[in-house]
Motif scaffolding. Structure first.
Motif, PDB file in Angstrom:
ATOM      1  N   HIS A   1      69.674 -10.903  67.971  1.00 17.36           N
ATOM      2  CA  HIS A   1      68.454 -10.424  67.316  1.00 17.36           C
ATOM      3  C   HIS A   1      68.022 -11.432  66.262  1.00 17.36           C
ATOM      4  CE1 HIS A   1      71.679  -8.415  64.857  1.00 17.36           C
ATOM      5  NE2 HIS A   1      71.074  -9.156  63.984  1.00 17.36           N
TER       6      HIS A   1
ATOM      7  N   GLU B   1      75.657 -11.055  71.258  1.00 18.00           N
ATOM      8  CA  GLU B   1      75.645 -11.359  69.818  1.00 18.00           C
ATOM      9  C   GLU B   1      77.002 -11.841  69.321  1.00 18.00           C
ATOM     10  OE1 GLU B   1      73.391  -8.955  67.323  1.00 18.00           O
ATOM     11  OE2 GLU B   1      72.478  -7.774  68.914  1.00 18.00           O
TER      12      GLU B   1
ATOM     13  N   GLN C   1      80.383  -7.935  71.972  1.00 19.22           N
ATOM     14  CA  GLN C   1      79.860  -7.992  70.611  1.00 19.22           C
ATOM     15  C   GLN C   1      81.013  -8.065  69.605  1.00 19.22           C
ATOM     16  OE1 GLN C   1      76.647  -5.233  70.423  1.00 19.22           O
ATOM     17  NE2 GLN C   1      75.785  -6.095  68.576  1.00 19.22           N
TER      18      GLN C   1
ATOM     19  N   PHE D   1      65.786   9.126  78.609  1.00 16.64           N
ATOM     20  CA  PHE D   1      65.410   7.982  77.782  1.00 16.64           C
ATOM     21  C   PHE D   1      65.508   6.692  78.583  1.00 16.64           C
ATOM     22  CE2 PHE D   1      66.689   4.542  74.908  1.00 16.64           C
ATOM     23  CZ  PHE D   1      65.600   4.533  74.066  1.00 16.64           C
TER      24      PHE D   1
ATOM     25  N   PHE E   1      68.990   6.523  80.272  1.00 17.34           N
ATOM     26  CA  PHE E   1      70.046   7.394  79.747  1.00 17.34           C
ATOM     27  C   PHE E   1      69.424   8.774  79.631  1.00 17.34           C
ATOM     28  CE2 PHE E   1      71.272   3.231  77.912  1.00 17.34           C
ATOM     29  CZ  PHE E   1      72.477   3.099  78.570  1.00 17.34           C
TER      30      PHE E   1
ATOM     31  N   ALA F   1      65.970   3.031  78.534  1.00 12.48           N
ATOM     32  CA  ALA F   1      66.415   1.994  77.598  1.00 12.48           C
ATOM     33  C   ALA F   1      65.956   0.618  78.039  1.00 12.48           C
ATOM     34  CB  ALA F   1      67.938   2.022  77.462  1.00 12.48           C
TER      35      ALA F   1
ATOM     36  N   GLY G   1      68.528  -2.094  69.233  1.00 10.27           N
ATOM     37  CA  GLY G   1      68.174  -0.923  70.035  1.00 10.27           C
ATOM     38  C   GLY G   1      67.113  -1.167  71.091  1.00 10.27           C
ATOM     39  N   CYS G   2      66.744  -2.427  71.335  1.00  7.26           N
ATOM     40  CA  CYS G   2      65.672  -2.677  72.294  1.00  7.26           C
ATOM     41  C   CYS G   2      66.187  -2.764  73.720  1.00  7.26           C
ATOM     42  CB  CYS G   2      64.912  -3.945  71.931  1.00  7.26           C
ATOM     43  SG  CYS G   2      65.838  -5.440  72.246  1.00  7.26           S
ATOM     44  N   GLY G   3      67.508  -2.673  73.909  1.00  8.47           N
ATOM     45  CA  GLY G   3      68.045  -2.650  75.267  1.00  8.47           C
ATOM     46  C   GLY G   3      68.739  -3.924  75.711  1.00  8.47           C
ATOM     47  N   LYS G   4      69.051  -4.814  74.764  1.00 11.39           N
ATOM     48  CA  LYS G   4      69.674  -6.090  75.124  1.00 11.39           C
ATOM     49  C   LYS G   4      71.068  -5.884  75.715  1.00 11.39           C
ATOM     50  CE  LYS G   4      69.562  -7.594  70.904  1.00 11.39           C
ATOM     51  NZ  LYS G   4      69.007  -6.541  70.056  1.00 11.39           N
ATOM     52  N   THR G   5      71.896  -5.131  74.988  1.00 11.70           N
ATOM     53  CA  THR G   5      73.265  -4.895  75.472  1.00 11.70           C
ATOM     54  C   THR G   5      73.230  -4.194  76.827  1.00 11.70           C
ATOM     55  OG1 THR G   5      74.139  -4.802  73.236  1.00 11.70           O
ATOM     56  CG2 THR G   5      75.437  -3.736  74.940  1.00 11.70           C
TER      57      THR G   5
HETATM   58  N1  LIG Z   1      75.459   5.280  76.695  1.00 10.59           N
HETATM   59  C1  LIG Z   1      74.239   5.537  76.173  1.00 10.59           C
HETATM   60  N2  LIG Z   1      73.741   6.789  76.171  1.00 10.59           N
HETATM   61  C2  LIG Z   1      72.524   7.045  75.664  1.00 10.59           C
HETATM   62  N3  LIG Z   1      71.730   6.128  75.095  1.00 10.59           N
HETATM   63  C3  LIG Z   1      72.164   4.857  75.057  1.00 10.59           C
HETATM   64  C4  LIG Z   1      73.447   4.497  75.586  1.00 10.59           C
HETATM   65  N4  LIG Z   1      73.614   3.159  75.413  1.00 10.59           N
HETATM   66  C5  LIG Z   1      72.498   2.735  74.790  1.00 10.59           C
HETATM   67  N5  LIG Z   1      71.627   3.743  74.592  1.00 10.59           N
HETATM   68  C6  LIG Z   1      70.292   3.626  73.972  1.00 10.59           C
HETATM   69  O1  LIG Z   1      69.600   2.599  74.627  1.00 10.59           O
HETATM   70  C7  LIG Z   1      68.896   1.811  73.703  1.00 10.59           C
HETATM   71  C8  LIG Z   1      69.266   0.370  73.888  1.00 10.59           C
HETATM   72  O2  LIG Z   1      70.614   0.189  73.520  1.00 10.59           O
HETATM   73  P1  LIG Z   1      71.308  -1.230  73.504  1.00 10.59           P
HETATM   74  O3  LIG Z   1      72.721  -1.039  73.158  1.00 10.59           O
HETATM   75  O4  LIG Z   1      71.017  -1.924  74.788  1.00 10.59           O
HETATM   76  O5  LIG Z   1      70.543  -1.934  72.317  1.00 10.59           O
HETATM   77  P2  LIG Z   1      70.700  -3.416  71.765  1.00 10.59           P
HETATM   78  O6  LIG Z   1      69.403  -4.083  72.021  1.00 10.59           O
HETATM   79  O7  LIG Z   1      71.914  -4.052  72.300  1.00 10.59           O
HETATM   80  O8  LIG Z   1      70.833  -3.156  70.217  1.00 10.59           O
HETATM   81  P3  LIG Z   1      71.794  -3.874  69.138  1.00 10.59           P
HETATM   82  O9  LIG Z   1      71.112  -5.142  68.752  1.00 10.59           O
HETATM   83  O10 LIG Z   1      71.793  -2.893  68.012  1.00 10.59           O
HETATM   84  O11 LIG Z   1      73.129  -4.072  69.755  1.00 10.59           O
HETATM   85  C9  LIG Z   1      69.228   2.353  72.325  1.00 10.59           C
HETATM   86  O12 LIG Z   1      68.128   3.110  71.884  1.00 10.59           O
HETATM   87  C10 LIG Z   1      70.422   3.222  72.531  1.00 10.59           C
HETATM   88  O13 LIG Z   1      70.355   4.337  71.687  1.00 10.59           O
END
Ligand SMILES: Nc1ncnc2c1ncn2[C@@H]1O[C@H](COP(=O)(O)OP(=O)(O)OP(=O)(O)O)[C@@H](O)[C@H]1O
Ligand SMILES: [Mg+2]
Lengths: 294, 366
Positions: free
Chosen positions: B193, B160, B83, B17, B14, B19, B40-44
């Motif tokens: 998580h 989740e 989710q 960044f 992103f 992810a 926030g580790c990138g699962k979604t």
């Molecule tokens: N559209 C986006 N634009 C910028 N950053 C993003 C975007 N989507 C996710 N991120 C960043 O990527 C990282 C991973 O996001 P993700 O949603 O995959 O986390 P997650 O593991 O699913 O967390 P959670 O358990 O909170 O759902 C996060 O740091 C988030 O801030």
């Protein structure tokens, strides 16, 4: 109310309330009531007002039903206001969808500014601008001729065309904002869920986005329709010889014939019939008033 | 029926960044695979790449051997459970479930029949004509599962899905999901998580941190043989000691800490690690009055004893005041130490492991 009291104290609070009440009563309710009362009385020379001939009747309203031309104008007004409403929807829906679900959020302020700027110019000026743009030898025809889309200038301002263009331009934002709000409130996951289940874009719109946006569509449509049907400026400025708007007839009664009584009756007629029309259409599309108020 | 999912060096960026960072994993057909990691580790993001809503900025995703690069979400053999479920609130339950079939041009009668059938499968018969608003959290959950199953996906993606439910329902739905997966034999990719959830339901678990896959193993191995400090401390509890590696002999080493030198197993890459630490699980630590000669032992003073029913959790203070935890099964006869008592905490070298911290993330400044 309590909040107001606490913040400004009793004197100021009462003053605010009184001013608001005065504005509502003296400038909105009373004139309407006056016209309403007058619409049931005959149009008489001053000397006979209050005399034996001055009694309440439905005569002014019946004048409308006895005049086929007026009925015809009314029908066209309704038909073309509907056309304007539909056109506004067709233009505003994709735009609202784009603004609420597609456009990057950092672009939004600029886009909204671009949309709003024309609103700052007065309606009269805008209508005149269209009058110039759409003229036979106006810029639009010159442009179209220039790029070779047409080889004969188009007579834009015939029939209701000019009025429709003007009204759509004037009122499209009244459709855009309710639609934008409605679509904005839809969870984007639902759009993605539909797509994930295999839905092509048009079915997602038909089954998920449009149903969700229905209250917005309804309130936008009611607003555009009522404003169009009640508009006087655009129809006067952009009309052709063959297009008459119902409001122009009301104006004729009031200012050319000086007959405020029949004019008022026609105005209330318009309000009443439009309200009935809108209620019927809402019924047909199964929209409830409470949906709109949401 | 079901298809395997292969992620090959998949990255998601992103802006600047990263992810998801070079994730490679081969998920087998019919497997229940979980991605486990903190918020926030990138699962979604991984799930959205598999379902097609995000394009990987690098790497390749194949499903059932087919490259997914140019395939849109509505053409993929996956079904995603969001989710927040994302049910359609304006449609009755059965139309929600049948939506995927409606898209595929199945006629109304057949759609309705299939919806009823799926409702029985998820143990929710008779709900066909209810509105979404009339359902409880767990029922909505099942409708979302039925809606996803209706399109007969080869891969089911779950983000989740149980996080909004209360504990009891969550445990019930765990078993239910697992049963549905076994019955339908669809490949499940499950995101959570919650370590308990991942360990209890999955065939294999992939533990993630900061966009990187740390370890992919069967649940027991994740718990018993974590490959690094992140996995060890994210999954389960540990007593952690900083220190440095001394003499190494085959897979064992001396580990020098501020409370003594211990013999312990060396984990993968720990021998060369910057900052190795010693990990001892509370259930592998015992408290004794007098340690056997040569045994790993730390002199401690008991600080607190918590009786948890089936086990007893004991907090003890070492010479520097650091808190250590030991857990003992409650067999109904062992004596329980009391606060203030001076004892020794002992642990086996085989059950104490020296681990490196996690593999450094792409975003970490060197
Ligand atoms: N559209 C986006 N634009 C910028 N950053 C993003 C975007 N989507 C996710 N991120 C960043 O990527 C990282 C991973 O996001 P993700 O949603 O995959 O986390 P997650 O593991 O699913 O967390 P959670 O358990 O909170 O759902 C996060 O740091 C988030 O801030
Ligand atoms: Mg997430």
């Amino acid at each position: 109310m309590n909040d107001l009291l606490r913040r400004y104290g009793p004197v100021l609070s009462i003053l605010f309330a009184a001013l608001t009440a005065f504005w509502l009563l003296a400038l909105v309710v009373l004139p309407d009531l006056y016209l309403f009362e007058n619409s049931f009385r005959p149009y008489l020379p001053i000397s006979e007002v209050g005399g034996p001939k001055d009694f309440y009747s439905f005569d002014n309203y019946l004048t409308f039903f006895h005049s086929p031309i007026h009925i015809q104008v009314f029908v066209w007004t309704i038909v073309y206001s509907t056309v304007v409403t539909v056109l506004c929807f067709v233009i505003a829906y994709p735009l609202a969808y784009y603004l609420s679900k597609v456009a990057r959020s950092n672009l939004l302020p600029t886009l909204f500014l671009l949309i709003l700027v024309p609103l700052w110019v007065s309606e009269v000026l805008r209508s005149f601008a269209w009058f110039i743009i759409l003229a036979l030898k106006g810029p639009l025809n010159i442009l179209l001729l220039g790029i070779g889309v047409i080889d004969q200038p188009i007579r834009w301002l015939t029939g209701f065309r000019g009025v429709i263009i003007g009204l759509v331009y004037t009122y499209v934002l009244f459709m855009l904002f309710p639609l934008y709000n409605a679509i904005q409130s839809l969870d984007t996951n639902q759009i993605e869920a539909a797509e994930d289940l295999g839905s092509p874009w048009w079915r997602t719109h038909w089954r998920v986005i449009l149903p969700h946006a229905k209250p917005g569509i309804a309130s936008g449509s009611v607003m555009v329709f009522m404003l169009s049907a009640g508009s006087i400026l655009v129809p006067t400025l952009l009309a052709s010889t063959s297009s008459r708007w119902f409001t122009e007839i009301i104006q004729q009664w009031m200012f050319e014939s000086q007959d405020w009584n029949t004019g008022s009756a026609y105005a209330f007629m318009l309000l009443l019939l439009c309200t009935i029309f809108v209620s019927v259409v809402m019924r047909l599309f199964r929209v409830k008033l409470s949906d709109i108020a949401k | 029926m079901s298809a395997g999912v292969d992620l090959d060096n998949v990255c998601a960026d992103f802006g600047s960044f990263r992810a998801v960072d070079r994730v490679t994993v081969h998920i087998k057909p019919g497997e229940f695979f979980s991605f486990l990691g903190p918020s926030g580790c990138g699962k979604t993001t991984i799930l959205r790449m598999v379902s097609g809503f995000i394009r990987p900025s690098e790497g390749k995703i194949t499903i059932g051997g087919q490259d997914m690069r140019d395939i849109r979400p509505n053409q993929r053999p996956t079904a995603l459970i969001f989710q927040n479920l994302a049910l359609f609130p304006l449609m009755p339950v059965w139309e929600n479930i049948a939506f995927g079939l409606e898209v595929r041009g199945v006629d109304r009668k057949a759609r309705r029949d299939r919806a009823e059938e799926l409702l029985r499968l998820v143990d929710l018969p008779g709900a066909a004509d209810k509105t979404i608003g009339q359902l409880s959290g767990g029922q909505k959950q099942r409708v979302a599962i039925a809606r996803a199953l209706a399109v007969e996906p080869k891969v089911m993606l779950l983000d989740e899905p149980l996080s909004a439910l209360d504990l009891k329902l969550r445990q019930h739905m765990r078993a239910e999901l697992r049963a549905i997966q076994k019955r339908t034999n669809v490949t499940f990719i499950y995101i959570t998580h919650d370590q308990g959830e991942a360990l209890a339901m999955s065939d294999r678990v992939g533990v993630m941190s900061q966009g990187r896959l740390q370890q992919v193993s069967a649940p027991q191995d994740i718990y018993n043989q974590p490959v690094n400090g992140f996995v060890a401390s994210f999954v389960g509890e540990n007593n952690i000691f900083a220190g440095k590696i001394g003499n190494i002999s085959s897979n064992m080493a001396q580990f020098e800490t501020s409370v003594g030198t211990f013999k312990a197993t060396i984990g993968p890459d720990a021998g060369t690690a910057h900052n190795p630490k010693l990990y001892v699980r509370p259930e592998h630590a015992r408290l004794v009055a007098k340690p056997v000669n040569g045994e790993n032992a730390i002199a401690v003073e008991i600080a607190d004893v918590a009786f948890e029913g089936n086990f007893i959790s004991i907090q003890a203070r070492d010479a520097h005041g650091g808190i250590l935890v030991a857990e003992a099964r409650n067999d109904g006869q062992g004596s329980v130490p009391s606060p203030g008592e001076k004892l020794h905490m002992v642990f086996d070298a085989e059950r104490a492991v020296i681990l490196a911290d996690e593999t450094p993330a792409a975003n970490a400044t060197p």
